[in-house]
Design a protein around this motif. Structure first.
Motif, PDB file in Angstrom:
ATOM      1  N   VAL A  32      -6.744  -3.651   1.626  1.00  0.00           N
ATOM      2  CA  VAL A  32      -6.521  -2.209   1.474  1.00  0.00           C
ATOM      3  C   VAL A  32      -5.867  -1.918   0.135  1.00  0.00           C
ATOM      4  O   VAL A  32      -6.258  -0.992  -0.590  1.00  0.00           O
ATOM      5  N   ALA A  33      -4.849  -2.718  -0.228  1.00  0.00           N
ATOM      6  CA  ALA A  33      -4.119  -2.488  -1.482  1.00  0.00           C
ATOM      7  C   ALA A  33      -5.010  -2.680  -2.702  1.00  0.00           C
ATOM      8  O   ALA A  33      -4.841  -1.993  -3.719  1.00  0.00           O
ATOM      9  N   VAL A  43       0.867  -1.177   0.000  1.00  0.00           N
ATOM     10  CA  VAL A  43       0.000   0.000   0.000  1.00  0.00           C
ATOM     11  C   VAL A  43       0.899   1.221   0.000  1.00  0.00           C
ATOM     12  O   VAL A  43       1.455   1.600   1.036  1.00  0.00           O
ATOM     13  N   ASP A  44       1.050   1.823  -1.163  1.00  0.00           N
ATOM     14  CA  ASP A  44       1.998   2.924  -1.296  1.00  0.00           C
ATOM     15  C   ASP A  44       1.605   4.139  -0.463  1.00  0.00           C
ATOM     16  O   ASP A  44       2.464   4.831   0.089  1.00  0.00           O
ATOM     17  N   SER A  45       0.314   4.397  -0.340  1.00  0.00           N
ATOM     18  CA  SER A  45      -0.134   5.586   0.392  1.00  0.00           C
ATOM     19  C   SER A  45       0.308   5.561   1.850  1.00  0.00           C
ATOM     20  O   SER A  45       0.632   6.600   2.434  1.00  0.00           O
ATOM     21  N   TYR A  46       0.333   4.363   2.448  1.00  0.00           N
ATOM     22  CA  TYR A  46       0.661   4.246   3.870  1.00  0.00           C
ATOM     23  C   TYR A  46       1.916   3.412   4.130  1.00  0.00           C
ATOM     24  O   TYR A  46       2.269   3.180   5.284  1.00  0.00           O
ATOM     25  N   HIS A  47       2.546   2.970   3.056  1.00  0.00           N
ATOM     26  CA  HIS A  47       3.776   2.165   3.170  1.00  0.00           C
ATOM     27  C   HIS A  47       3.549   0.879   3.976  1.00  0.00           C
ATOM     28  O   HIS A  47       4.386   0.499   4.796  1.00  0.00           O
ATOM     29  N   TYR A  48       2.418   0.236   3.711  1.00  0.00           N
ATOM     30  CA  TYR A  48       2.152  -1.061   4.322  1.00  0.00           C
ATOM     31  C   TYR A  48       2.733  -2.147   3.416  1.00  0.00           C
ATOM     32  O   TYR A  48       2.388  -2.228   2.242  1.00  0.00           O
ATOM     33  N   LEU A  49       3.590  -2.994   3.962  1.00  0.00           N
ATOM     34  CA  LEU A  49       4.177  -4.088   3.197  1.00  0.00           C
ATOM     35  C   LEU A  49       3.817  -5.411   3.870  1.00  0.00           C
ATOM     36  O   LEU A  49       4.021  -5.588   5.071  1.00  0.00           O
ATOM     37  N   SER A  50       3.282  -6.343   3.096  1.00  0.00           N
ATOM     38  CA  SER A  50       2.913  -7.647   3.632  1.00  0.00           C
ATOM     39  C   SER A  50       4.150  -8.378   4.148  1.00  0.00           C
ATOM     40  O   SER A  50       5.214  -8.349   3.517  1.00  0.00           O
ATOM     41  N   THR A  79      -2.517 -10.070   8.992  1.00  0.00           N
ATOM     42  CA  THR A  79      -1.784  -8.891   8.516  1.00  0.00           C
ATOM     43  C   THR A  79      -1.747  -8.846   6.997  1.00  0.00           C
ATOM     44  O   THR A  79      -2.013  -7.811   6.375  1.00  0.00           O
ATOM     45  N   ASP A  80      -1.417  -9.973   6.380  1.00  0.00           N
ATOM     46  CA  ASP A  80      -1.366 -10.017   4.915  1.00  0.00           C
ATOM     47  C   ASP A  80      -2.745  -9.794   4.314  1.00  0.00           C
ATOM     48  O   ASP A  80      -2.888  -9.059   3.329  1.00  0.00           O
ATOM     49  N   LEU A  81      -3.766 -10.410   4.901  1.00  0.00           N
ATOM     50  CA  LEU A  81      -5.126 -10.266   4.371  1.00  0.00           C
ATOM     51  C   LEU A  81      -5.596  -8.822   4.461  1.00  0.00           C
ATOM     52  O   LEU A  81      -6.203  -8.296   3.511  1.00  0.00           O
ATOM     53  N   TYR A  82      -5.303  -8.160   5.573  1.00  0.00           N
ATOM     54  CA  TYR A  82      -5.719  -6.762   5.727  1.00  0.00           C
ATOM     55  C   TYR A  82      -5.021  -5.884   4.689  1.00  0.00           C
ATOM     56  O   TYR A  82      -5.664  -5.043   4.041  1.00  0.00           O
ATOM     57  N   ILE A  83      -3.710  -6.067   4.533  1.00  0.00           N
ATOM     58  CA  ILE A  83      -2.967  -5.271   3.551  1.00  0.00           C
ATOM     59  C   ILE A  83      -3.474  -5.558   2.139  1.00  0.00           C
ATOM     60  O   ILE A  83      -3.598  -4.641   1.308  1.00  0.00           O
TER      61      ILE A  83
END
Length: 282
Positions: free
Chosen positions: A270-271, A69-76, A263-267
Motif C-alpha cells: 500500500v505504501a 502509510v500516512d493517509s491511513y496511519h498504517y505502521l509496519s 501485515t508488513d507485506l500488505y503495508i
C-alpha cells in the motif's frame, strides 16, 4: 574386579573420552538411527520455515522504505515504535526522542532486540531451533552429532533463563502494537476510517497477544507459587484462562511469524502504491 569409578556404566567419562551417545555404558550402535521413516522431514521443514521469517524480517527491518502509510496511519510492526528523527514524518506515534540513526541500526531498535530475545528464549522455539539448526537432537531416537552438551548452565545458553524478563518487555511492546492499531483507525484526514488494512493489523495484534499471553512465563506469573488456589480466586481464574491458550503456544508461535510478514507485506504494498487499500468507511 569391578571397573574403576570413572569408567563404570552410568558414571562420568574419563577426560578426553566421548560422552553422550558415545559414552561408556551406552549401547554400541554404529548407525545414527534405526528408524526407517522420514524423520528428517520435520526438522527440515522447521528450518525452512524459520529461515523464511529470519531472512524476510532482517531485510525489511533495515531497508527503511514503504513501512508507513500516512493517509491511513498504517505502521509496519517491524518499525514500531519509531522514535528517531530518521523515521518517516508522522510515523513516530510516541514522539521523536532520538536523533538520526545510521542505516545499520533498525528504526525499531527499542523493540526488535527484545522481541528477538523473547522469541529465541521461548520454550517452544528452543526445541525448534535446537532440533532444526543445532541437531541436538534432530529427532527422537536419532543420535545428535555433538560429542558433548553443557546444557543451559553456561554462556551463551544461560541467557535462556532470562526469558521471563523478556516476557515483561514483550507485554509492553504488545501494548504499543495495540496503540498502533488504534491509531490506524484515524487517518491523516481526521475522523474514523476503516479498511482492509485495519482488519489485517488488528488480527495481527490479537494473535500477538495470544502468543505473548500463552507463554509459559505468563502462566507462572499468574498462578505460579500458589499453594492454595482457593485463597486466590482471581489469580486462579486468570491462570486457568492462560492455561487454555498455553496448550496452543506452539500454534501461535508459528502463526504470528507469518501474520507479521503478511501485515508488513500488505503495508509495504500500500505504501509503495502497488495496491490500494479497500476502504469500508472513510
Amino acid at each position: 574386579m569391578s571397573a574403576p569409578a570413572d569408567t563404570a556404566p552410568g558414571g562420568p567419562s574419563p577426560a578426553g573420552a566421548e560422552s553422550g551417545v558415545g559414552a561408556p555404558g551406552r549401547a554400541a550402535i554404529a548407525a545414527r538411527t534405526l528408524r526407517g521413516d522420514r524423520w528428517w522431514l520435520q526438522p527440515a521443514a522447521t528450518f525452512v520455515g524459520l529461515m523464511i521469517f529470519v531472512v524476510y524480517a532482517t531485510v525489511r527491518s533495515f531497508v527503511r522504505s514503504a513501512y508507513w502509510v500516512d493517509s491511513y496511519h498504517y505502521l509496519s510492526p517491524f518499525y514500531s515504535p519509531c522514535l528517531s528523527a530518521s523515521c518517516a514524518p508522522g510515523s513516530s506515534h510516541l514522539g521523536v526522542h532520538f536523533g538520526t540513526v545510521p542505516m545499520w541500526i533498525p528504526l525499531a531498535f527499542m523493540s526488535l532486540p527484545f522481541l528477538l530475545c523473547f522469541r529465541l528464549t521461548c520454550y517452544y522455539y528452543r526445541k525448534a531451533y535446537y532440533r532444526s539448526f543445532w541437531l541436538s537432537p534432530p529427532a527422537c531416537a536419532v543420535a545428535e552429532p555433538h560429542r558433548t552438551y553443557g546444557g543451559e548452565s553456561r554462556l551463551p545458553l544461560i541467557v535462556q533463563n532470562a526469558h521471563r524478563y523478556f516476557f515483561y518487555i514483550a507485554v509492553i511492546i504488545s501494548g504499543i502494537n495495540t496503540y498502533d492499531a488504534v491509531v490506524s483507525f484515524h487517518g491523516s484526514t481526521g475522523g474514523f476510517g476503516f479498511g482492509l488494512g485495519n482488519i489485517i493489523i488488528v488480527a495481527n495484534v490479537i494473535l500477538l497477544w495470544l502468543y505473548t499471553l500463552s507463554c509459559h512465563s505468563c502462566r507462572h506469573v499468574t498462578g505460579g507459587r500458589l499453594k492454595h488456589f482457593s485463597k486466590h480466586p482471581v489469580r486462579y481464574r486468570v491462570w486457568t484462562w492462560v492455561s487454555v491458550i498455553n496448550t496452543r503456544h506452539m500454534m501461535f508461535a508459528w502463526i504470528t511469524l507469518y501474520t507479521l510478514i503478511l501485515t508488513d507485506l500488505y503495508i509495504m504494498l500500500v505504501a509503495s502504491g502497488t495496491i490500494s487499500d479497500p476502504r469500508f468507511v472513510n
